[in-house]
Design a protein around this motif. Structure first.
Motif, PDB file in Angstrom:
ATOM      1  N   ARG A 405       0.826  -1.215   0.000  1.00 53.38           N
ATOM      2  CA  ARG A 405       0.000   0.000   0.000  1.00 53.38           C
ATOM      3  C   ARG A 405       0.853   1.253   0.000  1.00 53.38           C
ATOM      4  O   ARG A 405       0.635   2.177  -0.791  1.00 53.38           O
ATOM      5  CB  ARG A 405      -0.920   0.010   1.232  1.00 53.38           C
ATOM      6  N   LEU A 406       1.857   1.277   0.886  1.00 58.23           N
ATOM      7  CA  LEU A 406       2.729   2.448   0.955  1.00 58.23           C
ATOM      8  C   LEU A 406       3.540   2.595  -0.331  1.00 58.23           C
ATOM      9  O   LEU A 406       3.763   3.713  -0.807  1.00 58.23           O
ATOM     10  CB  LEU A 406       3.655   2.316   2.164  1.00 58.23           C
ATOM     11  N   TYR A 407       3.970   1.475  -0.899  1.00 60.28           N
ATOM     12  CA  TYR A 407       4.709   1.516  -2.162  1.00 60.28           C
ATOM     13  C   TYR A 407       3.882   2.192  -3.251  1.00 60.28           C
ATOM     14  O   TYR A 407       4.376   3.063  -3.985  1.00 60.28           O
ATOM     15  CB  TYR A 407       5.089   0.092  -2.563  1.00 60.28           C
ATOM     16  N   ASN A 408       2.621   1.821  -3.371  1.00 57.87           N
ATOM     17  CA  ASN A 408       1.759   2.420  -4.396  1.00 57.87           C
ATOM     18  C   ASN A 408       1.530   3.905  -4.128  1.00 57.87           C
ATOM     19  O   ASN A 408       1.514   4.727  -5.057  1.00 57.87           O
ATOM     20  CB  ASN A 408       0.422   1.680  -4.458  1.00 57.87           C
ATOM     21  N   ASP A 409       1.341   4.274  -2.858  1.00 63.64           N
ATOM     22  CA  ASP A 409       1.130   5.683  -2.516  1.00 63.64           C
ATOM     23  C   ASP A 409       2.369   6.521  -2.836  1.00 63.64           C
ATOM     24  O   ASP A 409       2.258   7.633  -3.353  1.00 63.64           O
ATOM     25  CB  ASP A 409       0.780   5.819  -1.032  1.00 63.64           C
ATOM     26  N   VAL A 410       3.543   5.990  -2.505  1.00 65.59           N
ATOM     27  CA  VAL A 410       4.778   6.737  -2.750  1.00 65.59           C
ATOM     28  C   VAL A 410       5.034   6.871  -4.243  1.00 65.59           C
ATOM     29  O   VAL A 410       5.451   7.929  -4.724  1.00 65.59           O
ATOM     30  CB  VAL A 410       5.962   6.052  -2.039  1.00 65.59           C
ATOM     31  N   ARG A 411       4.786   5.814  -5.018  1.00 65.03           N
ATOM     32  CA  ARG A 411       4.957   5.909  -6.474  1.00 65.03           C
ATOM     33  C   ARG A 411       4.023   6.964  -7.064  1.00 65.03           C
ATOM     34  O   ARG A 411       4.409   7.725  -7.956  1.00 65.03           O
ATOM     35  CB  ARG A 411       4.694   4.555  -7.128  1.00 65.03           C
ATOM     36  N   GLU A 412       2.810   7.020  -6.562  1.00 71.05           N
ATOM     37  CA  GLU A 412       1.863   8.024  -7.050  1.00 71.05           C
ATOM     38  C   GLU A 412       2.343   9.436  -6.711  1.00 71.05           C
ATOM     39  O   GLU A 412       2.251  10.345  -7.536  1.00 71.05           O
ATOM     40  CB  GLU A 412       0.482   7.768  -6.453  1.00 71.05           C
ATOM     41  N   TYR A 413       2.857   9.600  -5.503  1.00 69.88           N
ATOM     42  CA  TYR A 413       3.345  10.908  -5.085  1.00 69.88           C
ATOM     43  C   TYR A 413       4.561  11.338  -5.908  1.00 69.88           C
ATOM     44  O   TYR A 413       4.627  12.456  -6.432  1.00 69.88           O
ATOM     45  CB  TYR A 413       3.696  10.877  -3.596  1.00 69.88           C
ATOM     46  N   VAL A 414       5.558  10.444  -6.036  1.00 70.92           N
ATOM     47  CA  VAL A 414       6.765  10.780  -6.793  1.00 70.92           C
ATOM     48  C   VAL A 414       6.424  10.981  -8.265  1.00 70.92           C
ATOM     49  O   VAL A 414       6.962  11.876  -8.923  1.00 70.92           O
ATOM     50  CB  VAL A 414       7.831   9.673  -6.624  1.00 70.92           C
ATOM     51  N   GLY A 415       5.504  10.167  -8.812  1.00 72.22           N
ATOM     52  CA  GLY A 415       5.118  10.321 -10.208  1.00 72.22           C
ATOM     53  C   GLY A 415       4.475  11.666 -10.491  1.00 72.22           C
ATOM     54  O   GLY A 415       4.546  12.175 -11.617  1.00 72.22           O
ATOM     55  N   ALA A 416       3.834  12.258  -9.484  1.00 69.60           N
ATOM     56  CA  ALA A 416       3.174  13.549  -9.691  1.00 69.60           C
ATOM     57  C   ALA A 416       4.168  14.692  -9.794  1.00 69.60           C
ATOM     58  O   ALA A 416       3.923  15.667 -10.516  1.00 69.60           O
ATOM     59  CB  ALA A 416       2.181  13.817  -8.551  1.00 69.60           C
ATOM     60  N   PHE A 417       5.309  14.597  -9.087  1.00 70.12           N
ATOM     61  CA  PHE A 417       6.234  15.719  -9.051  1.00 70.12           C
ATOM     62  C   PHE A 417       7.597  15.403  -9.679  1.00 70.12           C
ATOM     63  O   PHE A 417       8.261  16.307 -10.163  1.00 70.12           O
ATOM     64  CB  PHE A 417       6.442  16.179  -7.603  1.00 70.12           C
TER      65      PHE A 417
END
Length: 592
Positions: A405-417
């Protein structure tokens, strides 16, 4: 981080952190064609006659402001910009401010600077008035951005420059970040090569003890003129403390003007908006400020302020480019600090980051206007997201996470910026691997050593680290190091090793406050100076703010390091019930 909890950029600001730990910035002056007769914009480096006040902020940057604090430092934190923070940091959606995202302020400068509600000299205006003024400010900012031309888009060249170094298609970098998630605890380890240099711990109870960066609506419980401080109820078990230097007010509201005493500014039962700059430590409550800062990935928003700055860590040509963008996009009624992470950011990215922060500030104001009692208005995201927001860049070879879950959240965050770095986020499947993530990267054994009071040096010398109520004492010994030539050379080499290792241990163990180091006595003055210089050089890589004094007549080095959390040892220990933490048991039977 310092929520070993996050440190930061300490900056405490700072607070801090942080920074804390910190990006430095200065207020840029506007370019002119007039040679020596330079015109300066409002908020530029000129700034004569303006007031300065302290701030908790985040990136360590500084900028000129009127009745505004120095800029934030690293360590100040803010939620995930694109989606609500995952896990316990997730917040329910609040009423959107719509056009008010441009800044919720009333016309009067008194209400603009004031962050209090209720008694004691007037509060901030209502939500409707704030949104109406915010719409006006937002439209003004929009017109200014349109005059500045079209926003830049990310080009392949820009993405390639931001991607960082690679070899044979594999990313290069000096750092690796490992995030290990277990029931009730999340740990983050930062490796330089194979050496553990930082370690952070977060637990669900951090909503009580690890609240650095959170924003609250508080009620003043008691004003103490003799301490120049007030105790504030922020809906936590311990009341927080707000010092006179961290109070924001309009001099026109009090008879004494700018030199007003705290009892003239704050009254019992008064409701105020405030932000935590230091976690509660031991018997002490959290420390507060009324100068709020909201850090994003590329910028830090200082609501209701004229602070204006760009990180000093950036090259001059980059600073000039960012200055021109900042002139176009900066909101009329809010301060803005451009962070080091914005080195390759486009105008579109800076604008998007700023607008997310403006929308978050509008939601905070809306919650504050609806609350009738002390309440949490804004919570920091969970530990891993905070660390990645403050630390992650092209210098990191990879970020390895063992929770899906955290892996997916972090990828989404890094992918945005930082879409060019998203491939450096890796998932470690602990169900198929034989070793845990921390064992695979040899972090466990290094944490075990970091919890010992004795640290061995490569040459055979040692350090003894002891904690007391007031300070931390570090003793340097030669131990098994007998040297080769003479005593002075042996001691000098041992002290140089100790200087580098002490800087490493302070950062890894997150030791803060007053620190006294007893180096082995050296007869030659140049050797003493060389040891202190080497120690300062080793500390320069620590983002948390430090101050080191020369060796005293007793052969001691005194220093301070900004204290945000209680340190690594406290995170993994409890007080002994037999000796009450004293380390020995007194036999009172011998006194009979």
């Amino acid at each position: 981080m310092d929520d070993r909890t996050l440190p930061s950029e300490s900056t405490g600001a700072t607070p801090g952190a942080s920074a804390s730990s910190a990006d430095n910035s200065s207020s840029p002056s506007s370019p002119t064609d007039g040679g020596a007769n330079r015109r300066r914009r409002r908020g530029s480096r000129g700034g004569q006659g303006r007031q300065r006040s302290a701030s908790p902020a985040s990136d360590g940057a500084t900028g000129d402001s009127s009745a505004a604090p120095p800029a934030p430092r690293i360590g100040d934190t803010m939620p995930i910009p694109t989606v609500p923070p995952p896990g316990p940091a997730r917040q329910s959606d609040a009423p959107s401010a719509g056009a008010g995202a441009g800044g919720g302020q009333s016309k009067s400068s008194r209400n603009r600077r004031r962050r209090s509600r209720g008694g004691g000299g007037g509060g901030s205006g209502g939500a409707a008035g704030q949104q109406q003024q915010g719409a006006k400010n937002g439209s003004s900012s929009s017109r200014r951005r349109q005059r500045g031309g079209q926003n830049q888009e990310l080009t392949p060249e820009t993405l390639e420059r931001r991607r960082g170094r690679e070899r044979d298609g594999k990313p290069l970098g000096r750092y690796v970040m490992c995030v290990q998630v277990r029931d009730g605890i999340t740990q983050v380890g930062v490796l330089e090569g194979r050496n553990l240099i930082e370690h952070y711990v977060s637990r669900p109870a951090d909503d009580v003890s690890q609240i650095h960066g959170n924003i609250y609506l508080g009620r003043v419980q008691n004003v103490l003129p003799g301490m120049e401080a007030a105790f504030v109820d922020i809906a936590t078990p311990k009341n927080a403390v707000l010092y006179r230097g961290d109070v924001q007010f309009d001099p026109d509201d009090v008879d004494s003007g700018g030199e007003a005493r705290i009892e003239e500014i704050l009254k019992n039962k008064q409701m105020i908006l405030c932000q935590v700059t230091k976690n509660p430590i031991g018997a002490k409550g959290a420390r507060l400020t009324q100068e709020v800062s909201l850090p994003g990935r590329f910028v830090v928003l200082i609501p209701n302020s004229s602070t204006y700055g760009i990180s000093k860590r950036l090259p001059d040509d980059v600073r000039r480019r960012l200055r021109s963008i900042l002139d176009r996009v900066k909101p009329d009624q809010h301060g803005l600090i451009v962070r080091t992470a914005a080195e390759h950011a486009t105008e579109a990215e800076l604008t998007a980051d700023m607008e997310l922060l403006l929308a978050e500030w509008a939601r905070i104001e809306a919650r504050a206007s609806e609350a009738k009692r002390p309440a949490l208005l804004h919570r920091e995201p969970e530990l891993a997201v905070r660390v990645i927001r403050e630390e992650f860049n092209a210098d990191y070879r990879r970020v390895v996470i063992d929770d899906e879950r955290l892996y997916n959240d972090v990828r989404e965050y890094v992918g945005a910026f930082n879409p060019e770095l998203v491939d450096r986020i890796e998932f470690y499947n602990r169900a198929t691997e034989q070793l845990s993530l921390f064992e695979e990267y040899h972090i466990h054994e290094q944490v075990h050593k970091a919890l010992d009071r004795k640290v061995w040096l490569p040459s055979g010398g040692s350090l003894i680290i002891e904690h007391t109520e007031a300070l931390t004492v570090i003793d340097v010994n030669t131990g098994k190091n007998v040297g080769k030539d003479n005593l002075e050379a042996t001691v000098f080499a041992n002290n140089l090793e100790a200087a580098a290792e002490i800087a490493h241990q302070l950062r890894l163990r997150d030791i803060g406050g007053i620190i006294v180091i007893d180096f082995i006595d050296m007869e030659i003055k140049q050797n003493r100076a060389a040891v202190v210089d080497a120690f300062r050089e080793a500390l320069s890589r620590d983002k948390t703010r430090t101050q080191v004094f020369d060796i005293s007549e007793l052969g001691l080095v005194e220093m301070t390091r900004k204290r945000i959390g209680e340190g690594l040892l406290t995170e993994f220990s409890t007080e002994c019930p037999d000796c009450a933490g004293r380390g020995l048991i007194v036999d009172h039977g011998l006194l009979n």
